[in-house]
Design an enzyme around this catalytic site. Structure first.
Site, PDB file in Angstrom:
ATOM      1  N   HIS A  66      -7.676   0.600   1.689  1.00  0.00           N
ATOM      2  CA  HIS A  66      -6.224   1.344   1.793  1.00  0.00           C
ATOM      3  C   HIS A  66      -5.558   1.266   0.707  1.00  0.00           C
ATOM      4  CE1 HIS A  66      -3.008   2.519   4.432  1.00  0.00           C
ATOM      5  NE2 HIS A  66      -2.261   1.484   3.795  1.00  0.00           N
ATOM      6  N   HIS A 136      -1.223   7.446   8.715  1.00  0.00           N
ATOM      7  CA  HIS A 136      -1.003   6.149   9.682  1.00  0.00           C
ATOM      8  C   HIS A 136      -1.931   6.491  10.897  1.00  0.00           C
ATOM      9  CE1 HIS A 136       1.813   2.865  10.415  1.00  0.00           C
ATOM     10  NE2 HIS A 136       1.250   2.496   9.145  1.00  0.00           N
ATOM     11  N   ARG A 157      10.221   4.552   2.886  1.00  0.00           N
ATOM     12  CA  ARG A 157      10.407   3.510   1.856  1.00  0.00           C
ATOM     13  C   ARG A 157       9.749   3.972   0.561  1.00  0.00           C
ATOM     14  NH1 ARG A 157       9.369   1.081   6.539  1.00  0.00           N
ATOM     15  NH2 ARG A 157       7.258   0.250   5.871  1.00  0.00           N
ATOM     16  N   ASP A 158       8.744   4.675   0.706  1.00  0.00           N
ATOM     17  CA  ASP A 158       7.732   4.796  -0.735  1.00  0.00           C
ATOM     18  C   ASP A 158       8.843   5.417  -1.571  1.00  0.00           C
ATOM     19  OD1 ASP A 158       5.169   3.995  -0.846  1.00  0.00           O
ATOM     20  OD2 ASP A 158       4.569   5.210   0.726  1.00  0.00           O
ATOM     21  N   GLN A 292       2.758  -2.197  13.451  1.00  0.00           N
ATOM     22  CA  GLN A 292       4.166  -2.443  13.217  1.00  0.00           C
ATOM     23  C   GLN A 292       5.135  -2.060  14.331  1.00  0.00           C
ATOM     24  OE1 GLN A 292       2.447  -0.551  11.096  1.00  0.00           O
ATOM     25  NE2 GLN A 292       2.144  -1.342   9.013  1.00  0.00           N
TER      26      GLN A 292
END
Length: 812
Positions: A66, A136, A157-158, A292
């Site tokens: 990953h 994902h 966030r990337d 998450q």
């Protein structure tokens, strides 16, 4: 605030043999191979000590497929039709080097690629834009809502971690699900969520994150196939904008590393390694902690904080805290200079966390940035204003060593030269273009008896899950928040007709950005090389159709593959990558970012089920004037319709072929088979796109739509779904590349084609550039397709549109 003690242990590995090392990897869910574990053993044998559990977990996350993309970097011995070649890194050969050659020809376009969270292209003299897409898949398979929710949060966030902090301005999503009408008894494994549950959960997860953060979701696609029942694919992407001066960033000795945003908890443990292996019937129960828990409001606060800090010049480097948590973020930022990390400073959600859990947790909404120590008070002031929590996580020290302490105890000490140099994989792949042994069906719809057969097949295609409207899902998203979505995902008189993509206005610039996506997984089952070519073409073609400059387009490649250890599946990947690279280089469309996801196969009780090799190409193109925006919906009665490109024979991979094969499967002694795909030439298509752009700049084009799934007949129907007019087209006026039968002319999916609408008084401009006049828009709202004096299709729009519009309503 919760606190934790330094809890870690040494794991004996120095005296284990290869099989015992592999067993340890499996027991600890490290997802490291036997060869990897031997390499780990050698590292600590050199240091004459046993590793800590923290060190093993850090190496496992860093070396995971990953995070490290080891298959794309592998040395592959590839056999195609009996001829063997060696591919020395798919990434270097077919992505990086292709982009490098394009950049030499376009030195002022790509500003950054493959060195940051996302690649940047030049918008104007002041601003740059970037795009990133990620998957994902595994988390969404076992927790659809949470998995997709944090999938979008992660890619946002990337973008925040690209350059010194880009502003997210638009998002896209692409999903691959099992058919929503799948019967429960046809699912051959326990604890597998039905495709309906996956679809509803995934859509709502993306909806809630994007809408609550105030970022429009403007583009997307959905594919359905039985193989995705066990392994749904969830792609999320976000586009960002940044001043060009804020792209370059660097961590230097003496910088403080500040963590900001959400607190660290036990959610997202081992997420990177979990995503690097196959799913099994036990995954839903055993791997829950890998998923998450998202909080978009927390991410909104930290996003505003980062953008404010960047504007004040306080950020020297920033990255997201995603796969691998602090281990990945701090490890990346300190990979050159080294530094010391202090785990006790991290704010926690829960107590009693072990040291390895604090360091590798993938709890969401966290960012890590490097700052000058003198700027810490100002950063704290901003954090207070935006109500986000910050802590001093680490300090860069110039040693080249990653040292992690927990309440003064050293729990991890790794030389970066070991940490970031995973063993290289050597793999074997094969592919044969000689496929099939069934009946190559010759289409005969009985058109000589009138349009009934043509109407029938068109209606079947419009009602197929591959083509039906995605409106029920699109309506879940706010695609207009921020007020900059100029070309929206739905259009027409009733706001329910399809578009090829979206166009986003950028504050502070006269230029705009078009977004589009393309994927053709059905093609990948038998024609991976052609699929790679056609997917790039479709993405570029949609951008061009909307009015983007064909010389200013950049693309992303996102791959999902089943079991890459199976030579045939890896062979399909190699061929797809070759085809993709071929078309991208001819079109001059550089890759500026990408991602891959492997081991998308599920071990059912009856054996493994792999997805087909699936390539998503997403792209963004610069549009130089808002007057150039072209939508897909017919604008008025009396217009002339032109066709760019020519059809060829070959139905393999088409929706029609799949529908026919599925319909013939029961009771037939011999299975139908379509092995020939369509033919197109990229150089010819590129010249067509350039000539089309001349018409765009002259303001000639009223509307345009690419010919893709379902072929010419479906594309014409979709244009007429605007409700403004009917359409009359004569196939006799349309040249083809070969002796294409009428049914293949109508429903074949040859790449490189666009239908466009022109005012009658401006039709001469299109004719002079060599485009083919194929018909006109009419005041009678029906679709009429003839071949001279023979009617092939003749159907009122009121019969066609509901089949397409309502196809998903019963399921969502």
């Amino acid at each position: 605030m919760f606190t934790s003690k330094a809890v870690f242990r040494h794991v004996p590995i120095l005296n284990l043999n290869a099989e015992e090392l592999l067993a340890l990897s499996q027991k600890l869910k490290l997802s490291l191979s036997k060869e990897d574990m031997l390499a780990v053993q050698a590292i600590f044998a050199e240091e004459k000590r046993e590793p800590t559990d923290v060190e093993l977990e850090v190496i496992a996350q860093t070396w995971s497929e990953h995070c490290k993309h080891r298959i794309f970097g592998a040395k592959i011995t590839h056999t195609i039709d009996g001829k063997t070649e060696v591919v020395d890194s798919l990434y270097k050969t077919y992505v990086r080097d292709v982009t490098g050659r394009i950049r030499e020809k376009k030195p002022d376009f790509v500003l950054s690629a493959f060195v940051d969270n996302a690649g940047f292209v030049k918008l104007d003299d002041e601003l740059a834009v970037c795009l990133k897409a990620e998957t994902h898949n595994h988390p969404s398979a076992i927790e659809p809502y949470a998995g997709a929710n944090t999938g979008l949060g992660g890619v946002i966030r990337d973008i925040l971690g690209a350059g010194k902090g880009a502003k997210p301005v638009a998002s896209l999503d692409v999903f691959c699900f099992g058919p929503p009408d799948t019967k429960q008894e046809d699912i051959k494994a326990k604890d597998v969520i039905h495709p309906l549950g996956v679809m509803r959960g995934v859509v709502r997860g993306v909806r809630d994150y994007g809408n609550r953060m105030g970022i429009p979701t403007t583009s997307g696609a959905i594919q359905f196939d039985d193989t995705y029942i066990y392994n749904p694919l969830v792609f999320c992407g976000t586009m960002g904008v940044i001043p060009i001066k804020d792209i370059e960033k660097e961590v230097k000795p003496g910088h403080l590393l500040i963590a900001a945003g959400g607190r660290t908890g036990k959610d997202g443990l081992k997420g990177a390694t979990f995503s690097s292996v196959s799913l099994t019937t036990s995954s839903h129960e055993e791997d829950q902690t890998a998923v998450q828990i998202g909080n978009p409001i927390e991410e909104k606060k930290v996003a505003d904080f980062i953008l404010a800090a960047r504007e004040k010049g306080l950020i020297q480097f920033v990255t997201d805290c995603g796969a691998g948590g602090f281990s990945s973020a701090a490890g990346e930022m300190l990979s050159e200079v080294g530094g010391e990390v202090w785990l006790e400073n991290a704010p926690l959600k829960v107590g009693e966390m072990e040291s390895w859990q604090v360091f590798i947790s993938e709890s969401q909404e966290r960012m890590v940035m490097a700052i000058e120590e003198k700027d810490l008070p100002e950063m704290q002031k901003l954090a207070d204003i935006f109500e986000t929590e910050i802590c001093i996580l680490a300090k860069a020290d110039g040693t080249g060593i990653l040292t992690v302490k927990h309440h003064g105890e050293v729990v991890c000490r790794l030389d970066n030269k070991h940490l970031h140099e995973a063993p290289r994989r050597h793999m074997t792949s094969e592919w044969s273009t000689e496929v099939g042994s069934g009946v190559e069906f010759e289409l005969d719809y009985g058109f000589e008896n009138g349009p009934e057969s043509g109407n029938q097949i068109l209606k079947a295609l419009l009602a197929d899950f591959a083509i039906v409207s995605r409106e029920p899902i699109i309506r879940e998203y706010d695609h207009e928040v921020q007020g900059n979505t100029l070309l929206k995902p739905l259009a027409g008189a009733s706001g329910d007709a399809p578009q090829d993509g979206s166009v986003i206005r950028i504050h502070g610039s006269e230029q705009l950005v078009a977004l589009s996506v393309a994927l053709l997984p059905e093609w990948g089952k038998t024609m991976p090389h052609l699929m790679g070519r056609a997917t790039v073409d479709e993405c570029v073609r949609q951008l061009v159709a909307m009015g983007a400059n064909p010389e200013r387009i950049a693309i992303l490649d996102n791959f999902c593959v089943g079991n890459p250890d199976a030579p045939e599946e890896l062979g399909a990947l190699v061929e797809t990558t070759k085809g993709m690279a071929q078309t991208a280089e001819i079109y001059g469309a550089p890759f500026v970012s990408g991602k891959d996801s492997f081991y998308n196969y599920f071990k059912t009780d009856e054996g493994p089920v792999s997805i087909p090799v699936t390539l998503l190409v997403s792209g963004f193109g610069i549009m130089e004037d808002s007057k150039h925006i072209v939508g897909s919906s017919i604008r008025k009665v009396g217009s002339k319709l032109f066709l760019l490109g020519q059809a060829s024979s070959g139905l393999a991979g088409s929706v029609l072929a799949r529908v026919l094969v599925k319909g013939s499967a029961e009771g037939d002694e011999e299975a139908l088979e379509f092995t020939q795909g369509p033919v197109f030439e990229e150089a010819t298509s590129l010249e067509d796109y350039r000539r089309y752009y001349e018409l765009v700049r002259k303001g000639v084009i009223l509307s345009a739509h690419d010919v893709s799934e379902g072929g010419l007949a479906v594309a014409l129907a979709e244009m007429a779904f605007s409700g403004k007019s009917g359409i009359a087209v004569d196939l006799a006026d349309i040249p083809t590349l070969d002796d294409t039968p009428p049914a293949e002319h109508l429903f074949g999916e040859t790449p490189g084609r666009i239908i466009f609408e022109v005012d009658p008084e401006k039709a001469a401009f299109a004719s002079e550039l060599g485009f083919t006049l194929i018909g006109e828009t009419t005041d009678e709202k029906r679709l009429l397709i003839t071949n001279g004096d023979m009617d092939f299709i003749d159907a009122p729009m009121e019969e066609l549109k509901p089949l397409w519009k309502d196809g998903l309503k019963a399921f969502y």
